[in-house]
Each structure stands twice: as C-alpha cells, then as structure tokens.
Design a protein around this motif. Structure first.
Motif, PDB file in Angstrom:
ATOM      1  N   ILE A   1      47.571 -15.471  51.768  1.00 56.53           N
ATOM      2  CA  ILE A   1      48.532 -16.351  52.508  1.00 56.53           C
ATOM      3  C   ILE A   1      47.691 -17.378  53.131  1.00 56.53           C
ATOM      4  CG2 ILE A   1      50.311 -16.618  54.183  1.00 56.53           C
ATOM      5  CD1 ILE A   1      51.575 -14.453  53.290  1.00 56.53           C
ATOM      6  N   ALA A   2      46.687 -16.822  53.845  1.00 57.51           N
ATOM      7  CA  ALA A   2      45.433 -17.741  54.648  1.00 57.51           C
ATOM      8  C   ALA A   2      44.891 -18.693  53.751  1.00 57.51           C
ATOM      9  CB  ALA A   2      44.729 -16.815  55.546  1.00 57.51           C
TER      10      ALA A   2
ATOM     11  N   SER B   1      52.633 -13.144  56.768  1.00 56.11           N
ATOM     12  CA  SER B   1      52.635 -14.388  56.918  1.00 56.11           C
ATOM     13  C   SER B   1      52.324 -14.961  58.423  1.00 56.11           C
ATOM     14  CB  SER B   1      54.149 -15.009  56.675  1.00 56.11           C
ATOM     15  OG  SER B   1      55.071 -14.204  57.219  1.00 56.11           O
ATOM     16  N   PRO B   2      52.606 -14.283  59.482  1.00 54.97           N
ATOM     17  CA  PRO B   2      52.091 -14.728  60.656  1.00 54.97           C
ATOM     18  C   PRO B   2      50.620 -15.077  60.822  1.00 54.97           C
ATOM     19  CG  PRO B   2      53.686 -12.974  61.038  1.00 54.97           C
ATOM     20  CD  PRO B   2      53.398 -12.965  59.545  1.00 54.97           C
ATOM     21  N   MET B   3      49.868 -14.419  59.826  1.00 56.75           N
ATOM     22  CA  MET B   3      48.391 -14.649  59.773  1.00 56.75           C
ATOM     23  C   MET B   3      47.894 -15.745  59.167  1.00 56.75           C
ATOM     24  SD  MET B   3      46.992 -10.636  59.335  1.00 56.75           S
ATOM     25  CE  MET B   3      48.038 -10.110  58.183  1.00 56.75           C
ATOM     26  N   HIS B   4      48.790 -16.538  58.726  1.00 57.71           N
ATOM     27  CA  HIS B   4      48.335 -17.762  57.801  1.00 57.71           C
ATOM     28  C   HIS B   4      47.548 -18.734  58.492  1.00 57.71           C
ATOM     29  CE1 HIS B   4      51.517 -19.503  60.389  1.00 57.71           C
ATOM     30  NE2 HIS B   4      51.457 -20.769  60.091  1.00 57.71           N
ATOM     31  N   ASP B   5      47.703 -18.975  59.727  1.00 59.19           N
ATOM     32  CA  ASP B   5      46.668 -19.969  60.343  1.00 59.19           C
ATOM     33  C   ASP B   5      45.604 -18.945  61.413  1.00 59.19           C
ATOM     34  OD1 ASP B   5      49.048 -22.898  60.713  1.00 59.19           O
ATOM     35  OD2 ASP B   5      47.368 -22.305  59.278  1.00 59.19           O
ATOM     36  N   ILE B   6      45.381 -17.728  60.973  1.00 61.69           N
ATOM     37  CA  ILE B   6      44.349 -17.156  61.780  1.00 61.69           C
ATOM     38  C   ILE B   6      43.097 -17.796  61.954  1.00 61.69           C
ATOM     39  CG2 ILE B   6      43.733 -15.428  60.306  1.00 61.69           C
ATOM     40  CD1 ILE B   6      43.918 -13.447  62.453  1.00 61.69           C
TER      41      ILE B   6
ATOM     42  N   SER C   1      57.603 -16.326  59.760  1.00 62.77           N
ATOM     43  CA  SER C   1      57.459 -15.234  59.162  1.00 62.77           C
ATOM     44  C   SER C   1      58.904 -15.002  58.631  1.00 62.77           C
ATOM     45  CB  SER C   1      56.980 -13.895  60.074  1.00 62.77           C
ATOM     46  OG  SER C   1      57.816 -13.883  60.909  1.00 62.77           O
ATOM     47  N   ARG C   2      60.068 -15.118  59.083  1.00 65.26           N
ATOM     48  CA  ARG C   2      61.470 -14.754  58.627  1.00 65.26           C
ATOM     49  C   ARG C   2      61.734 -15.749  57.596  1.00 65.26           C
ATOM     50  NH1 ARG C   2      60.526 -12.130  63.188  1.00 65.26           N
ATOM     51  NH2 ARG C   2      61.385 -10.367  63.580  1.00 65.26           N
ATOM     52  N   TYR C   3      61.371 -16.918  57.898  1.00 63.03           N
ATOM     53  CA  TYR C   3      61.464 -17.907  56.735  1.00 63.03           C
ATOM     54  C   TYR C   3      60.931 -17.385  55.342  1.00 63.03           C
ATOM     55  CZ  TYR C   3      62.768 -21.630  60.172  1.00 63.03           C
ATOM     56  OH  TYR C   3      63.335 -22.451  61.243  1.00 63.03           O
ATOM     57  N   CYS C   4      59.727 -17.039  55.651  1.00 58.25           N
ATOM     58  CA  CYS C   4      58.955 -16.434  54.416  1.00 58.25           C
ATOM     59  C   CYS C   4      59.659 -15.192  53.712  1.00 58.25           C
ATOM     60  CB  CYS C   4      57.698 -16.158  54.644  1.00 58.25           C
ATOM     61  SG  CYS C   4      56.548 -17.577  55.030  1.00 58.25           S
ATOM     62  N   ALA C   5      59.834 -14.319  54.626  1.00 55.87           N
ATOM     63  CA  ALA C   5      60.865 -13.100  54.238  1.00 55.87           C
ATOM     64  C   ALA C   5      62.265 -13.471  53.636  1.00 55.87           C
ATOM     65  CB  ALA C   5      60.983 -12.067  55.408  1.00 55.87           C
ATOM     66  N   LEU C   6      62.919 -14.427  54.088  1.00 55.61           N
ATOM     67  CA  LEU C   6      64.079 -14.840  53.538  1.00 55.61           C
ATOM     68  C   LEU C   6      63.901 -15.178  52.078  1.00 55.61           C
ATOM     69  CD1 LEU C   6      66.969 -15.644  53.788  1.00 55.61           C
ATOM     70  CD2 LEU C   6      66.378 -17.891  54.501  1.00 55.61           C
ATOM     71  N   LEU C   7      62.753 -15.995  51.862  1.00 50.20           N
ATOM     72  CA  LEU C   7      62.268 -16.842  50.729  1.00 50.20           C
ATOM     73  C   LEU C   7      62.219 -15.583  49.489  1.00 50.20           C
ATOM     74  CD1 LEU C   7      60.535 -20.090  51.585  1.00 50.20           C
ATOM     75  CD2 LEU C   7      62.705 -19.948  50.218  1.00 50.20           C
ATOM     76  N   ALA C   8      61.314 -14.787  50.108  1.00 52.47           N
ATOM     77  CA  ALA C   8      60.631 -13.915  49.233  1.00 52.47           C
ATOM     78  C   ALA C   8      62.125 -12.695  48.624  1.00 52.47           C
ATOM     79  CB  ALA C   8      59.921 -12.828  50.014  1.00 52.47           C
ATOM     80  N   GLY C   9      63.033 -12.549  49.602  1.00 54.60           N
ATOM     81  CA  GLY C   9      64.297 -11.860  49.341  1.00 54.60           C
ATOM     82  C   GLY C   9      64.837 -12.545  48.199  1.00 54.60           C
ATOM     83  N   LYS C  10      65.148 -13.996  48.521  1.00 55.62           N
ATOM     84  CA  LYS C  10      65.899 -14.604  47.736  1.00 55.62           C
ATOM     85  C   LYS C  10      65.297 -14.738  46.253  1.00 55.62           C
ATOM     86  CE  LYS C  10      69.662 -15.775  50.258  1.00 55.62           C
ATOM     87  NZ  LYS C  10      70.812 -15.398  50.121  1.00 55.62           N
ATOM     88  N   LEU C  11      64.162 -14.631  46.011  1.00 54.33           N
ATOM     89  CA  LEU C  11      63.278 -14.850  44.806  1.00 54.33           C
ATOM     90  C   LEU C  11      63.257 -13.483  44.047  1.00 54.33           C
ATOM     91  CD1 LEU C  11      60.485 -17.092  46.039  1.00 54.33           C
ATOM     92  CD2 LEU C  11      62.109 -17.792  44.344  1.00 54.33           C
ATOM     93  N   ASP C  12      63.771 -12.450  44.709  1.00 58.97           N
ATOM     94  CA  ASP C  12      63.998 -11.066  44.050  1.00 58.97           C
ATOM     95  C   ASP C  12      62.800 -10.369  44.085  1.00 58.97           C
ATOM     96  OD1 ASP C  12      66.723 -11.483  43.398  1.00 58.97           O
ATOM     97  OD2 ASP C  12      66.248 -12.524  41.675  1.00 58.97           O
ATOM     98  N   LEU C  13      62.056 -10.551  44.937  1.00 60.26           N
ATOM     99  CA  LEU C  13      60.773  -9.553  45.149  1.00 60.26           C
ATOM    100  C   LEU C  13      61.223  -8.260  45.602  1.00 60.26           C
ATOM    101  CD1 LEU C  13      59.371 -12.212  45.058  1.00 60.26           C
ATOM    102  CD2 LEU C  13      57.732 -11.553  46.718  1.00 60.26           C
TER     103      LEU C  13
END
Length: 367
Positions: free
Chosen positions: A278-279, A224-229, A200-212
C-alpha cells in the motif's frame, strides 16, 4: 543568533584572489587585509585549485589572464560541486555591456573596475559575503534536518524490528504499535488520528464491497493506516509548506512512497507486507501517470487502487496547510473526473455506489 564563528559578518573571511600580475595581487591582498579579511593570493587557476574548497568565502577573479581567461575560470568553478555557489567578483577593465553579460553567463555575481577603489571593494564584498552566509545557514539547517530525519528513521526501524520480534506472541500489541507509528507520520503532516480511522475504514468498506475474503478485508483495515508512514523521512520544510511545491521539492515529496516501502519491507509478517504494498502503490494512477513506478491498470496492486480512492477522498474533504476542505459534492465531482485516469473505474464505482456508508464513516470520525 549571536555573532560568532563562520556566520559572523565581522569575523575574517577567506577570500581567494586570482591574478597573473603579482603587483595586482599585492594590492588586492593589502586592501583585503585592510578590510579585516584573510586573502589567499594565487597567480593562476591551476595553482588556486588546491586551495579552492568550502572554506573559501569569496573569489576575486581577474578577467584578463594569459593561460585561462576569467570567464573560463568562472565556468570551471561553477562546475565544482563543493564550491559551485561561492560568490565570484570579476576584477576587470572591460566595461562593455557584452563583456559584462558574458561574465554573468560564466557565473560571476558582481564586478569591480580597475583600478580597485577600497570603498567599492568593501561594499561589493560585504554584500556578497552576506549572501554567502545566508546560503551557508540554509545548508547548515538542511544538514541538521537530514541528520534528524536519519535519526528518526533509524529509531523507527528499531521500533519495527521490536514489533517483528514480538509478533509471534502478542498480535494486539503489534497492531497498536503500528498504528502509533502511522499516527506519528500523520501528525508530522499535521493530519489527525481521525484521518487514519476514516481512511482505513473507507479502504475496508471498499475491500468488502469488492468481495475480498474477510481475512483480506481485515488486513486492508489494519495495513492501510501505514500508507504514508514514509512521510517521516520527508523534511518538514517540504511536508508542511503552505504553498505549491517546486518541481525539485515535489520529487522529494514523492519519495515518501519509497521510504515507506523500505521501512516496512522484508518482513515475514503479512500485515507489514500488505502495508509495504500500500505504501509503495497508493499514488499510482490507472492511466500510468502516477508514481513511483508509473504502473498502469491491473499492474497496480488492488490494495493500492483501493487506497488511492480512499486517500484522495479524505484528502479532498480535509483541511491541509495548502488548502481548505472541499465539500463532499465538490470532492466527488473531482473524483468522477478522474475515473479511468486516476482511479480504477470499478473501485471508484463501488465507492460511489455506497456513498451512504462512506458518509456514515465520515460522520463517525469527524475532525
């Protein structure tokens, strides 16, 4: 297990014998009773059809019959889903290799030559009944597993409904409950809570770097933690298999994306809607070769493209039932090879461009 019921080899078995000669049926019936089994004697396949159901444990089939020969009957039995795997023994005077190959192609499991010898009958029947009981045991286990999965899924749906009811007043309770549900799916896959935290933190890092916007970055972090629910709906025999999946098993495994989207779908809660996206999309690939929809390029939701990079990196660098963890260097080499095929080039470049921040997260939530 203790020997009792249909899985006990010593209990009487229902054996269907099909032969157009009544004298042959009487002989076969006597032999089967002598072996302790219950014969069901029929003079034609048309007559036998009404008795051919899952209670039949084995079929003794004469090859030479006037209306429909045994080869044709065997093929027809194999086309009936409810009894397609019932063992078939051909009773025949034919001895040529060609005739026996023809019988195997038609679906026969074994042969008995005429005149029937009691010892030979006992040996061949016993062998196939053991095989049948093993198949039935597997079916019983699969049925129990499917029932268990259905109960789990139902319970999960009920839990999510409760989350939706309380979302207007207790947002923090929402997030905790959702993370616990995601953890349940990860633990079923023998993964850890650290995987969820890292991913989830990798995803948030990417989202921030992509200027979301900050609000979207937070949504990605929490969803994002729910991706494999959806893995909670995959049988453990497939999910935890310590070897390569068969093509059939892989089809079942891929359904976790659809299961996850169904579990999270139709919600008015924005976090769950992002989780659904995401899922469903985190296994799509940039070149269109992913699943479940085979989306390509920008048709793949950005959240799914972000999650794909984060999830693959953490999967490569983590130990799984079927592999050891790869080093960061090896993992990045594999991911670079997937640039423009598996991964959105822009998202992957952002990930690689600030890999120091990725490693910082990795160290913070080490396994």
């Amino acid at each position: 297990m203790t020997g009792k019921g249909w899985w006990n080899l010593n209990s009487p078995k229902r054996i269907l014998a099909i032969d157009d000669e009544r004298i042959n049926l009487r002989v076969i019936g006597g032999l089967l009773r002598n072996l302790g089994h219950e014969p069901v004697l029929m003079e034609s396949f048309a007559e036998a059809l009404q008795y051919l159901d899952p209670s039949i444990d084995l079929v003794l089939l004469d090859v030479m019959m006037p209306e429909t020969d045994g080869f044709t009957v065997a093929k027809k039995i194999r086309e009936i889903p409810e009894v397609a795997d019932v063992p078939i023994i051909m009773v025949t005077a034919l001895t040529s290799k060609q005739d026996r190959l023809k019988a195997v192609e038609a679906g026969a499991n074994d042969f008995i030559s005429k005149p029937i010898d009691l010892t030979e009958l006992r040996v061949r029947v016993s062998s196939l009944l053991k095989m049948k009981e093993s198949q039935d045991e597997v079916k019983r286990y699969q049925a129990e597993l499917e029932e268990m999965v259905a109960v789990r899924t139902s319970a999960l749906r009920m839990a999510l409904e409760n989350v939706k009811e309380s979302q207007r007043t207790i947002l923090s309770a929402h997030l905790e409950t959702i993370h616990r549900l995601a953890s349940a799916a990860e633990f079923k896959d023998e993964e850890t809570a650290d995987h969820i935290q890292r991913m989830s933190r990798y995803c948030a890092l990417l989202a921030g770097k992509l200027d979301l916007p900050d609000a979207e970055v937070d949504l990605v972090l929490q969803a994002s933690p729910m991706h494999d629910i959806g893995k909670i709906g995959i049988p453990d025999s497939i999910l935890l298999k310590p070897a390569k999946l068969t093509p059939e098993e892989w089809v079942v495994m891929q359904k976790h994306t659809i299961f996850g989207a169904r579990i999270l779908g139709e919600s008015n809660f924005e976090l769950l809607r992002v989780g659904e996206i995401i899922a469903l999309s985190h296994h799509e690939k940039w070149d269109g070769s992913g699943y479940p929809k085979g989306l390509a390029g920008d048709d793949i939701p950005l959240y799914g493209r972000i999650c794909a990079v984060a999830d693959v990196f953490d999967a490569l660098t983590s130990k799984r039932p079927y592999k050891e963890a790869f080093s960061n260097e090896k993992s990045l080499e594999i991911m670079r090879a997937g640039r423009g095929s598996h991964f959105d080039p822009r998202v992957l470049d952002v990930f690689l461009g600030d890999f120091a921040s990725v490693e910082k997260i990795q160290r913070e939530f080490e396994m």
